[in-house]
Design a protein around this motif. Sequence first.
Motif, PDB file in Angstrom:
ATOM      1  N   VAL A  71       0.669  -1.090  -0.099  1.00 26.79           N
ATOM      2  CA  VAL A  71       0.010   0.107   0.211  1.00 26.79           C
ATOM      3  C   VAL A  71       0.910   1.176  -0.173  1.00 26.79           C
ATOM      4  O   VAL A  71       0.866   2.217  -0.801  1.00 26.79           O
ATOM      5  CB  VAL A  71      -1.080   0.003   1.209  1.00 26.79           C
ATOM      6  CG1 VAL A  71      -1.400   1.346   1.456  1.00 26.79           C
ATOM      7  CG2 VAL A  71      -2.099  -0.941   1.016  1.00 26.79           C
ATOM      8  N   LYS A  72       2.056   1.139   0.835  1.00 24.62           N
ATOM      9  CA  LYS A  72       2.732   2.185   0.851  1.00 24.62           C
ATOM     10  C   LYS A  72       3.703   2.525  -0.623  1.00 24.62           C
ATOM     11  O   LYS A  72       3.802   3.551  -0.791  1.00 24.62           O
ATOM     12  CB  LYS A  72       3.854   2.061   2.130  1.00 24.62           C
ATOM     13  CG  LYS A  72       4.224   3.330   2.712  1.00 24.62           C
ATOM     14  CD  LYS A  72       5.156   2.812   3.973  1.00 24.62           C
ATOM     15  CE  LYS A  72       5.325   4.189   4.838  1.00 24.62           C
ATOM     16  NZ  LYS A  72       5.781   3.942   6.181  1.00 24.62           N
ATOM     17  N   GLU A  73       4.145   1.527  -0.962  1.00 20.78           N
ATOM     18  CA  GLU A  73       5.081   1.302  -2.225  1.00 20.78           C
ATOM     19  C   GLU A  73       4.026   1.994  -3.394  1.00 20.78           C
ATOM     20  O   GLU A  73       4.652   2.691  -4.327  1.00 20.78           O
ATOM     21  CB  GLU A  73       5.105   0.106  -2.622  1.00 20.78           C
ATOM     22  CG  GLU A  73       6.574  -0.028  -2.844  1.00 20.78           C
ATOM     23  CD  GLU A  73       7.218  -1.287  -3.190  1.00 20.78           C
ATOM     24  OE1 GLU A  73       6.321  -2.262  -3.402  1.00 20.78           O
ATOM     25  OE2 GLU A  73       8.321  -1.274  -2.701  1.00 20.78           O
ATOM     26  N   LYS A  74       2.766   1.759  -3.430  1.00 18.09           N
ATOM     27  CA  LYS A  74       1.723   2.311  -4.576  1.00 18.09           C
ATOM     28  C   LYS A  74       1.382   3.759  -4.010  1.00 18.09           C
ATOM     29  O   LYS A  74       0.410   4.493  -4.913  1.00 18.09           O
ATOM     30  CB  LYS A  74       0.555   1.466  -4.535  1.00 18.09           C
ATOM     31  CG  LYS A  74       0.941  -0.100  -5.136  1.00 18.09           C
ATOM     32  CD  LYS A  74       0.261  -0.263  -6.475  1.00 18.09           C
ATOM     33  CE  LYS A  74       0.660  -1.847  -6.771  1.00 18.09           C
ATOM     34  NZ  LYS A  74       0.752  -2.009  -8.204  1.00 18.09           N
ATOM     35  N   GLY A  75       1.958   4.423  -3.138  1.00 17.81           N
ATOM     36  CA  GLY A  75       1.408   5.795  -2.655  1.00 17.81           C
ATOM     37  C   GLY A  75       0.061   5.810  -2.292  1.00 17.81           C
ATOM     38  O   GLY A  75      -0.589   6.944  -2.346  1.00 17.81           O
TER      39      GLY A  75
END
Lengths: 102, 178
Positions: A71-75
Amino acid sequence: MSQSLSAECTPLKIEYDSCFNSWFEGYLDPAVKASKTPEARAAYAKQKADEFNQKCGKIWEQYKGCVQHAVKEKGLDTLLQQAREENPLVDPIPPLPTQPPK
Amino acid sequence: MHFFSQNFQYDHPWSHVVIAMWHKYPNSKCTHVVSIDTIDRSVDPVTGIIRTERVLGCKQKAPIWIVKLFGGSEDAFVREISFVDPATQNVTITSVNLSLSQFATCYEQIRYTPLPSNKTMFSQTAEVQARMALWRSAADGLEKWLVQRFEQNAHLGKLGFTDVLRNLWEERHRAHSS
């Protein structure tokens, strides 16, 4: 079963979903029947909530760790944060007053 | 602001519908939903209410002018919160878009409630609202496009879920009776 948003989380997601579904299918009908009094409802809910954590808690921790990272990686983490501030949706939405009797 | 709403009934008991709800995707009739992740879930040890927060990943081909104007991409994400309350036999599912949410919000609410004769009522409402006061006509076009997409997908959702319900319960019925 559907994919996770990150391919690496998909195996964990599938295992977690299966665990939840099999628990849920054993939970739902008896939970409806156990809701005649608040005491019976609470006793059943406590027992089944514990059982769910016991059965699916471990795979949930693994899957959650994976998906939080994705989720973090996809912003999406900031968008999720904003959405949660705008609509916390923490409390259940009450039944409609016109809901037909059981 | 644009509204959408529809109601119909499934010829399956409420608990069957609610169990099958978690089996809705992947669905050949709803290929726009490509991923689903549970990001939070709790079972209330007093009320027995299950709250689930999920992120759905969708692929939607937006009109070129929307992509140019708002910088959207093919990937769109939606936050979905559901409550399953066995005591009141009330299920609600609320969804809000995460992508493009600085420009417009699509707020959807679904409810599954039991009906007599082992049927289940499905009711769905959606409000699509562009956030900008400027660009009135562009915003209006965006709303109309979103509501159109919503109508199409809502229709496919019904068709797809009807299949899932039928397949799941026919299969189980067969397995049970064999």
